[in-house]
Design a protein around this motif. Structure first.
Motif, PDB file in Angstrom:
ATOM      1  N   ASN A 165       8.982  -0.646  -2.573  1.00 14.39           N
ATOM      2  CA  ASN A 165       7.636  -0.643  -1.985  1.00 14.39           C
ATOM      3  C   ASN A 165       6.737  -1.742  -2.539  1.00 14.39           C
ATOM      4  O   ASN A 165       5.590  -1.518  -2.919  1.00 14.39           O
ATOM      5  CB  ASN A 165       6.969   0.739  -2.171  1.00 14.39           C
ATOM      6  N   GLY A 195      13.225  -2.233   9.445  1.00 13.12           N
ATOM      7  CA  GLY A 195      12.474  -1.663   8.330  1.00 13.12           C
ATOM      8  C   GLY A 195      12.682  -2.507   7.082  1.00 13.12           C
ATOM      9  O   GLY A 195      13.435  -3.483   7.082  1.00 13.12           O
ATOM     10  N   GLY A 234      11.857  -0.757   0.875  1.00 18.64           N
ATOM     11  CA  GLY A 234      10.557  -0.118   1.051  1.00 18.64           C
ATOM     12  C   GLY A 234       9.471  -1.172   1.038  1.00 18.64           C
ATOM     13  O   GLY A 234       9.598  -2.211   0.381  1.00 18.64           O
ATOM     14  N   SER A 235       8.424  -0.914   1.799  1.00 19.58           N
ATOM     15  CA  SER A 235       7.332  -1.868   1.865  1.00 19.58           C
ATOM     16  C   SER A 235       6.067  -1.243   1.297  1.00 19.58           C
ATOM     17  O   SER A 235       6.056  -0.068   0.933  1.00 19.58           O
ATOM     18  CB  SER A 235       7.097  -2.288   3.315  1.00 19.58           C
ATOM     19  N   VAL A 283      13.583   4.235  10.644  1.00 21.43           N
ATOM     20  CA  VAL A 283      13.839   3.289   9.552  1.00 21.43           C
ATOM     21  C   VAL A 283      12.575   2.492   9.243  1.00 21.43           C
ATOM     22  O   VAL A 283      12.217   2.284   8.075  1.00 21.43           O
ATOM     23  CB  VAL A 283      15.014   2.350   9.905  1.00 21.43           C
ATOM     24  N   ASP A 284      11.892   2.075  10.289  1.00 22.85           N
ATOM     25  CA  ASP A 284      10.667   1.298  10.096  1.00 22.85           C
ATOM     26  C   ASP A 284       9.591   2.127   9.387  1.00 22.85           C
ATOM     27  O   ASP A 284       9.031   1.698   8.374  1.00 22.85           O
ATOM     28  CB  ASP A 284      10.142   0.798  11.442  1.00 22.85           C
ATOM     29  N   SER A 342       9.780   2.891   5.701  1.00 21.80           N
ATOM     30  CA  SER A 342       9.574   1.813   4.734  1.00 21.80           C
ATOM     31  C   SER A 342       8.408   2.090   3.808  1.00 21.80           C
ATOM     32  O   SER A 342       8.326   1.533   2.718  1.00 21.80           O
ATOM     33  CB  SER A 342       9.299   0.482   5.462  1.00 21.80           C
ATOM     34  N   TYR A 343       7.492   2.937   4.263  1.00 21.39           N
ATOM     35  CA  TYR A 343       6.297   3.207   3.467  1.00 21.39           C
ATOM     36  C   TYR A 343       6.430   4.518   2.706  1.00 21.39           C
ATOM     37  O   TYR A 343       6.944   5.500   3.237  1.00 21.39           O
ATOM     38  CB  TYR A 343       5.064   3.246   4.363  1.00 21.39           C
TER      39      TYR A 343
END
Lengths: 409, 409
Positions: free
Chosen positions: A41, A70, A74-75, B169-170, B173-174
């Motif tokens: 993340n 994605g 993690g973003s 999946v997108d 990511s958070y």
């Protein structure tokens, strides 16, 4: 090579953001890096000690990254304060990196992420901490300065143009159709909406295309729509989510105010829906609004092979440049007249927080269409299709299932 | 073989409706049919003498039909009155067919189209006009009786399940995400929404799935959403556009009334948007609604190969059966325990206007999820991918560019 690196991803994902991750990891493996870490993340993973080690992932496991949407690590959207305001955070980052023996740090992201790279790299320079920081761009919006285009844009453009072509063919099945308005992402830049022009190459031309780069005039719009409907009994329109009126106000807001909330959605719908409401009310034409929504950034099943390969190459190049001692730079793409892309490094401080909008030459005079020059620009970016990993007819994705690394400060 | 046939398409297109058209045309060519006609925009094309001849189309031209969405002959929604109410229309159809020497008529469509087949075939029987009428089903809704499933459903299911996997999946990511509600088509049948269960096979399970077959209880829904959000900080929900409350009222309407139009969109938005408004208001959770919209029926770029082949086979079978003298029948698919599909003919009058809903065994007890039995049912339908025709990175479609045939009555 007795070196270690750490990678993080940040901001809205793209369909190929993991190709860049794969490029960095594979090049680091080829160069014999001792440790290849991933922070989960974004920069938050460093601050929270949520870090995994990718060094021993097999080629087969990693290969799935090429078609996984994605952000695999993690973003996040965490923004760092300035080093003056919050020196403790930068000290903390440096301590974590020192404890892991990190030589280079890669941040895959958009505008905000380049700002983070800039701040971290400048702090490291000030403290003489020998860790090279390279930013690798990604955004479907294509609105980053200092690069011909951004990884992620080509795949989003391929999804958007293919989808609007399919919508054209479907809606064209009826003799008497509707006004169909498709809303495309891109914030204040119209690059992705402009990609609808590529539908010309499928013989499915979009009638009207509106970008935020030109003021949106409601009356001209209604006249255009009516004229085309009179001729064809159907109209296909693409609008950018960020279109604004001559006063620079978002259309959605203008309308809501002028209408005294007669369109009073408790949650503002999209601009396509608003325009459909107006057409229905003022022209009494049948309408349909389509928001392409998240699909624009996550439809990895129709990624552009050119885009995926470039995203991968940017990762490889980032690793090579960091190893050669470069820091506080962003990877950028430069094209020659034959669309040969060469990779370069750009000073990151010129790039962070600046927006690249669509130049005038790509928009027609009336502001309701896109020129062929744009097709020349964008077409190389949507070439080819990425092999998908299906099992039982369903896509298979990279699964990050690794223990956290122990951090001893 | 000194025979001639005519084909028409009707109702909402599917991604593979043209595969059926191709199956009929190619089998007619193999059998040496003298004339193969297509009526434009359904039965209206017969009435308006908008008919083309497909006999001399080359294999290369026709092959594009396998990956072309929309109705290549054009579609329509014209419904015939009964023969008693409007005998002139039936006389007219018969005269046009006689003038062209038509021996068999194929109608590719859904419920309404089978009704048209039924009426036309019965009229021909009454007047002793020797023209065999066969209906070939198509609908993404899968709501037709008398067949294991309908051509078009498998491709829509593949698009919906792949897309919701990508959305999973997108959004995953958070760390801290939203309640994402995806709205799926299907009118009063939940087949296509149920297809979201296939995302389990991509390790991207959808949290909650609601079909119109079970009454939708708003309070249970809000409790479910809150509980999952508490656990995961994100929720992925699929809802059918046709969900209704215990009184059989569409949720959209119930809410609009209870709310005294506080959600007063001039045009009713989708149910996903309405539910997001409620969650935002009552649970104060961040939300996002995604309507898959037309993409569900036109995303030919991700058609199921199994579905496309079955749609083609249904066309071939229709031609063979008509040639053998059958009339007033619909092609149906029967499956054995090994998912071997055999084609059969069904009496059309039992099928027209009846809706096949999702049986209880495919819905979980709480009414907020789908059972593994459904996966066993649906998985064979999404197998394989259809080769696409790309040129310069953009899809190429079948273009109908043929002169109208002169009709002399």
């Amino acid at each position: 090579m007795n070196k270690s690196c750490i990678i993080a991803q940040s901001g809205g994902p793209t369909a190929v953001i993991n190709c860049t991750l794969l490029g960095i990891v594979e090049e680091a493996k080829r160069m014999g890096f001792e440790h290849i870490y991933g922070a989960l993340n974004g920069i938050e993973g460093v601050l929270n000690h949520r870090i995994v080690e990718l060094t021993n992932q097999t080629h087969d496991q990693l290969q799935l990254l090429m078609s996984t949407p994605g952000a695999a690590l993690g973003s996040g959207r965490h923004q760092l304060k300035s080093t003056e305001q919050d020196p403790e955070t930068y000290q903390h980052i440096q301590k974590v990196f020192e404890s892991l023996g990190i030589d280079c740090f890669f941040y895959i992201g958009g505008n905000d992420s380049m700002d983070t790279c800039n701040k971290v790299a400048n702090y490291f320079a000030k403290t003489n901490f020998s860790c090279n920081v390279i930013g690798v761009p990604k955004t479907i919006d294509n609105d980053l300065q200092g690069t011909d285009h951004t990884p992620g844009f080509g795949s989003a453009a391929k999804f958007v143009s293919t989808t609007i072509s399919e919508i054209y063919v479907d809606t064209n099945s009826y003799k008497k159709g509707r006004v169909t308005i498709v809303e495309v992402m891109g914030r204040n830049a119209g690059w992705l909406t402009a990609a609808c022009k590529l539908a010309d190459l499928s013989n499915t031309p979009v009638d009207l295309i509106y970008l935020p780069e030109r003021p949106f005039d409601l009356n001209s719009f209604l006249q255009d729509v009516q004229a085309i409907y009179n001729k064809k009994q159907k109209v296909l329109v693409a609008v950018s989510e960020g279109i604004r009126d001559a006063n620079g106000q978002y259309i959605l807001k203008t309308v809501a105010q002028n209408k005294n909330d007669s369109f009073g959605h408790t949650q503002l719908g999209g601009v396509a829906q608003t325009l459909c409401d107006i057409i229905s009310e003022q022209l009494s034409l049948p309408v349909r609004h389509i928001e392409l929504n998240l699909l624009q950034r996550c439809s990895a099943h129709i990624s552009s092979a050119a885009d995926a390969q470039e995203a991968y190459n940017c990762g490889v190049f980032a690793l090579q440049m960091a190893t050669q001692g470069h820091t506080c730079k962003m990877v950028s793409m430069f094209r020659d007249s034959q669309y040969h892309i060469s990779l370069q490094l750009k000073d990151i401080d010129n790039i962070a927080n600046a927006v690249q909008i669509v130049p005038d030459k790509y928009i027609n005079e009336q502001g309701n269409g896109i020129t062929d020059d744009f097709v020349t620009y964008a077409l190389p970016l949507v070439q080819g299709e990425v092999p998908q990993h299906y099992k039982n007819g369903m896509p298979q994705y990279y699964q990050l299932d690794l223990p956290l690394v122990e951090i001893k400060l």
